[in-house]
Design a protein around this motif. Structure first.
Motif, PDB file in Angstrom:
ATOM      1  N   ILE A 152       0.810  -1.220   0.000  1.00 48.49           N
ATOM      2  CA  ILE A 152       0.000   0.000   0.000  1.00 48.49           C
ATOM      3  C   ILE A 152       0.842   1.267   0.000  1.00 48.49           C
ATOM      4  O   ILE A 152       0.561   2.215  -0.741  1.00 48.49           O
ATOM      5  CB  ILE A 152      -0.993  -0.021   1.180  1.00 48.49           C
ATOM      6  N   GLN A 153       1.899   1.308   0.807  1.00 49.77           N
ATOM      7  CA  GLN A 153       2.702   2.531   0.880  1.00 49.77           C
ATOM      8  C   GLN A 153       3.369   2.830  -0.449  1.00 49.77           C
ATOM      9  O   GLN A 153       3.441   3.989  -0.877  1.00 49.77           O
ATOM     10  CB  GLN A 153       3.748   2.434   1.984  1.00 49.77           C
ATOM     11  N   ASP A 154       3.865   1.804  -1.122  1.00 50.54           N
ATOM     12  CA  ASP A 154       4.456   2.007  -2.448  1.00 50.54           C
ATOM     13  C   ASP A 154       3.430   2.575  -3.417  1.00 50.54           C
ATOM     14  O   ASP A 154       3.738   3.475  -4.215  1.00 50.54           O
ATOM     15  CB  ASP A 154       4.989   0.684  -3.017  1.00 50.54           C
ATOM     16  N   GLU A 155       2.221   2.055  -3.373  1.00 47.31           N
ATOM     17  CA  GLU A 155       1.183   2.521  -4.300  1.00 47.31           C
ATOM     18  C   GLU A 155       0.837   3.986  -4.038  1.00 47.31           C
ATOM     19  O   GLU A 155       0.531   4.742  -4.975  1.00 47.31           O
ATOM     20  CB  GLU A 155      -0.064   1.649  -4.193  1.00 47.31           C
ATOM     21  N   LYS A 156       0.900   4.399  -2.795  1.00 45.39           N
ATOM     22  CA  LYS A 156       0.666   5.810  -2.478  1.00 45.39           C
ATOM     23  C   LYS A 156       1.721   6.689  -3.146  1.00 45.39           C
ATOM     24  O   LYS A 156       1.403   7.773  -3.655  1.00 45.39           O
ATOM     25  CB  LYS A 156       0.685   6.030  -0.963  1.00 45.39           C
ATOM     26  N   VAL A 157       2.962   6.207  -3.162  1.00 43.90           N
ATOM     27  CA  VAL A 157       4.035   6.960  -3.802  1.00 43.90           C
ATOM     28  C   VAL A 157       3.819   7.025  -5.315  1.00 43.90           C
ATOM     29  O   VAL A 157       4.031   8.061  -5.939  1.00 43.90           O
ATOM     30  CB  VAL A 157       5.404   6.328  -3.476  1.00 43.90           C
ATOM     31  N   HIS A 158       3.363   5.941  -5.912  1.00 41.74           N
ATOM     32  CA  HIS A 158       3.079   5.926  -7.345  1.00 41.74           C
ATOM     33  C   HIS A 158       2.035   6.990  -7.695  1.00 41.74           C
ATOM     34  O   HIS A 158       2.188   7.740  -8.669  1.00 41.74           O
ATOM     35  CB  HIS A 158       2.561   4.558  -7.774  1.00 41.74           C
ATOM     36  N   ILE A 159       0.979   7.028  -6.911  1.00 43.17           N
ATOM     37  CA  ILE A 159      -0.083   8.001  -7.157  1.00 43.17           C
ATOM     38  C   ILE A 159       0.430   9.425  -6.958  1.00 43.17           C
ATOM     39  O   ILE A 159       0.092  10.336  -7.726  1.00 43.17           O
ATOM     40  CB  ILE A 159      -1.289   7.702  -6.232  1.00 43.17           C
ATOM     41  N   ALA A 160       1.286   9.609  -5.952  1.00 36.66           N
ATOM     42  CA  ALA A 160       1.840  10.938  -5.684  1.00 36.66           C
ATOM     43  C   ALA A 160       2.703  11.430  -6.841  1.00 36.66           C
ATOM     44  O   ALA A 160       2.687  12.620  -7.184  1.00 36.66           O
ATOM     45  CB  ALA A 160       2.646  10.918  -4.390  1.00 36.66           C
ATOM     46  N   HIS A 161       3.452  10.525  -7.460  1.00 41.70           N
ATOM     47  CA  HIS A 161       4.257  10.933  -8.612  1.00 41.70           C
ATOM     48  C   HIS A 161       3.364  11.299  -9.792  1.00 41.70           C
ATOM     49  O   HIS A 161       3.660  12.237 -10.533  1.00 41.70           O
ATOM     50  CB  HIS A 161       5.241   9.834  -8.999  1.00 41.70           C
ATOM     51  N   GLY A 162       2.279  10.564  -9.970  1.00 44.30           N
ATOM     52  CA  GLY A 162       1.334  10.936 -11.014  1.00 44.30           C
ATOM     53  C   GLY A 162       0.727  12.303 -10.753  1.00 44.30           C
ATOM     54  O   GLY A 162       0.533  13.094 -11.684  1.00 44.30           O
ATOM     55  N   ALA A 163       0.451  12.585  -9.491  1.00 43.51           N
ATOM     56  CA  ALA A 163      -0.091  13.896  -9.128  1.00 43.51           C
ATOM     57  C   ALA A 163       0.885  15.004  -9.476  1.00 43.51           C
ATOM     58  O   ALA A 163       0.494  16.059 -10.002  1.00 43.51           O
ATOM     59  CB  ALA A 163      -0.418  13.922  -7.635  1.00 43.51           C
ATOM     60  N   ARG A 164       2.164  14.767  -9.205  1.00 44.14           N
ATOM     61  CA  ARG A 164       3.179  15.776  -9.517  1.00 44.14           C
ATOM     62  C   ARG A 164       3.236  16.061 -11.017  1.00 44.14           C
ATOM     63  O   ARG A 164       3.299  17.212 -11.441  1.00 44.14           O
ATOM     64  CB  ARG A 164       4.543  15.300  -9.011  1.00 44.14           C
ATOM     65  N   VAL A 165       3.217  15.005 -11.820  1.00 43.51           N
ATOM     66  CA  VAL A 165       3.239  15.180 -13.276  1.00 43.51           C
ATOM     67  C   VAL A 165       2.013  15.965 -13.741  1.00 43.51           C
ATOM     68  O   VAL A 165       2.124  16.906 -14.537  1.00 43.51           O
ATOM     69  CB  VAL A 165       3.298  13.809 -13.983  1.00 43.51           C
ATOM     70  N   CYS A 166       0.850  15.592 -13.227  1.00 37.09           N
ATOM     71  CA  CYS A 166      -0.390  16.257 -13.646  1.00 37.09           C
ATOM     72  C   CYS A 166      -0.422  17.719 -13.210  1.00 37.09           C
ATOM     73  O   CYS A 166      -0.821  18.596 -13.989  1.00 37.09           O
ATOM     74  CB  CYS A 166      -1.601  15.518 -13.083  1.00 37.09           C
ATOM     75  N   ARG A 167      -0.003  17.997 -11.983  1.00 33.19           N
ATOM     76  CA  ARG A 167      -0.015  19.390 -11.510  1.00 33.19           C
ATOM     77  C   ARG A 167       0.933  20.250 -12.328  1.00 33.19           C
ATOM     78  O   ARG A 167       0.642  21.419 -12.613  1.00 33.19           O
ATOM     79  CB  ARG A 167       0.336  19.444 -10.027  1.00 33.19           C
ATOM     80  N   GLY A 168       2.081  19.675 -12.710  1.00 34.66           N
ATOM     81  CA  GLY A 168       3.019  20.430 -13.532  1.00 34.66           C
ATOM     82  C   GLY A 168       2.430  20.783 -14.883  1.00 34.66           C
ATOM     83  O   GLY A 168       2.534  21.933 -15.340  1.00 34.66           O
ATOM     84  N   LEU A 169       1.793  19.835 -15.518  1.00 40.76           N
ATOM     85  CA  LEU A 169       1.190  20.080 -16.828  1.00 40.76           C
ATOM     86  C   LEU A 169       0.003  21.023 -16.725  1.00 40.76           C
ATOM     87  O   LEU A 169      -0.261  21.815 -17.644  1.00 40.76           O
ATOM     88  CB  LEU A 169       0.749  18.751 -17.454  1.00 40.76           C
ATOM     89  N   ALA A 170      -0.725  20.974 -15.632  1.00 41.07           N
ATOM     90  CA  ALA A 170      -1.944  21.780 -15.481  1.00 41.07           C
ATOM     91  C   ALA A 170      -1.653  23.269 -15.303  1.00 41.07           C
ATOM     92  O   ALA A 170      -2.594  24.078 -15.277  1.00 41.07           O
ATOM     93  CB  ALA A 170      -2.762  21.270 -14.297  1.00 41.07           C
TER      94      ALA A 170
END
Length: 239
Positions: A152-170
């Motif tokens: 679970i903790q690893d998956e949280k990090v995966h989602i957080a990296h996706g959030a960073r990519v999306c926020r940068g593009l947005a």
């Protein structure tokens, strides 16, 4: 003589030996769920290496993709070990390509062509896995519940990296348009991951304590989690 599990019974299965003594209907549904998740973890590793890493714009992002792939392969090995304990060998998956595997999700997941799709895949799409893994962590089959808690903790990090990519593009209008196109294309695939809302198998999984929600309910949980994220990025929810 085969004895069924009554509707009002609480189910607790502590060891592989107890699992193998359970009724066939319990074992079949449990094994199916574990195989689907384990296969998805292996394919997730392949996605990060084969699909996302070539799209990465710089060395830092390539490293992130490589690190996430290592974690996904480790998650696969965790599932492989639990399944081996009940006599299921998943080694055949390791010789298959992404296209050859009998994947639960559609192939659109594995044909991302833009960095925006990489971001949406992780920020919105990998939340589908988080919803299901969070349920598995409460599974009536305790070795599986204990194993997935480490993921679970690893998956949280995966989602957080996706959030960073999306926020940068947005931050720009062009970036938001790229994200919207990515979301629109991948959204139906995300929905299909949960399977049919009329699935009898998912209702049985709830009855046996292998899951907490049916397919339709799990999809509703996911929608409730990702809808605010989509709005926060300035995107519209696909119809």
């Amino acid at each position: 003589m085969s004895i069924s599990i009554l509707d009002d019974e609480a189910v607790v299965v502590r060891t592989p030996e107890e699992f193998l003594a359970m009724p066939e209907e319990y074992r079949e549904i449990a094994i199916r769920g574990m195989i689907v998740n384990t296969e998805g973890e292996l394919s997730g590793g392949d996605d990060y290496i084969q699909v996302f890493l070539p799209l990465a714009p710089n060395a830092e992002e390539r490293q992130v993709c490589a690190e996430r792939a290592v974690e996904e392969y480790d998650h696969y090995k965790i599932g492989k070990a639990v399944l081996a304990g009940v006599g299921v060998d998943t080694s055949y998956m390791e010789t298959q390509t992404l296209a050859e595997r009998n994947l639960f999700a559609a192939q659109e997941f594995h044909t991302c062509t833009t960095w925006a799709e990489r971001g949406i895949f992780s920020y919105i799409g990998e939340e589908t896995a988080m919803v299901m893994i969070s349920e598995f962590a409460q599974s009536s089959y305790k070795p599986w519940a204990d194993a997935v808690r480490t993921i679970i903790q690893d998956e949280k990090v995966h989602i957080a990296h996706g959030a960073r990519v999306c926020r940068g593009l947005a931050q720009t209008a062009d970036g938001r348009e790229e994200l919207q196109q990515a979301l629109d294309r991948l959204w139906p695939t995300f929905i299909r991951i949960f399977g049919s809302p009329r699935s009898e198998r998912s209702r049985q999984a709830v009855r046996f304590g292998l899951r907490q929600t049916t397919n339709g309910q799990a999809c509703d949980v996911w929608r409730a989690k990702v809808t605010p994220r989509i709005a926060n990025l300035g995107l519209r929810l696909p119809e």
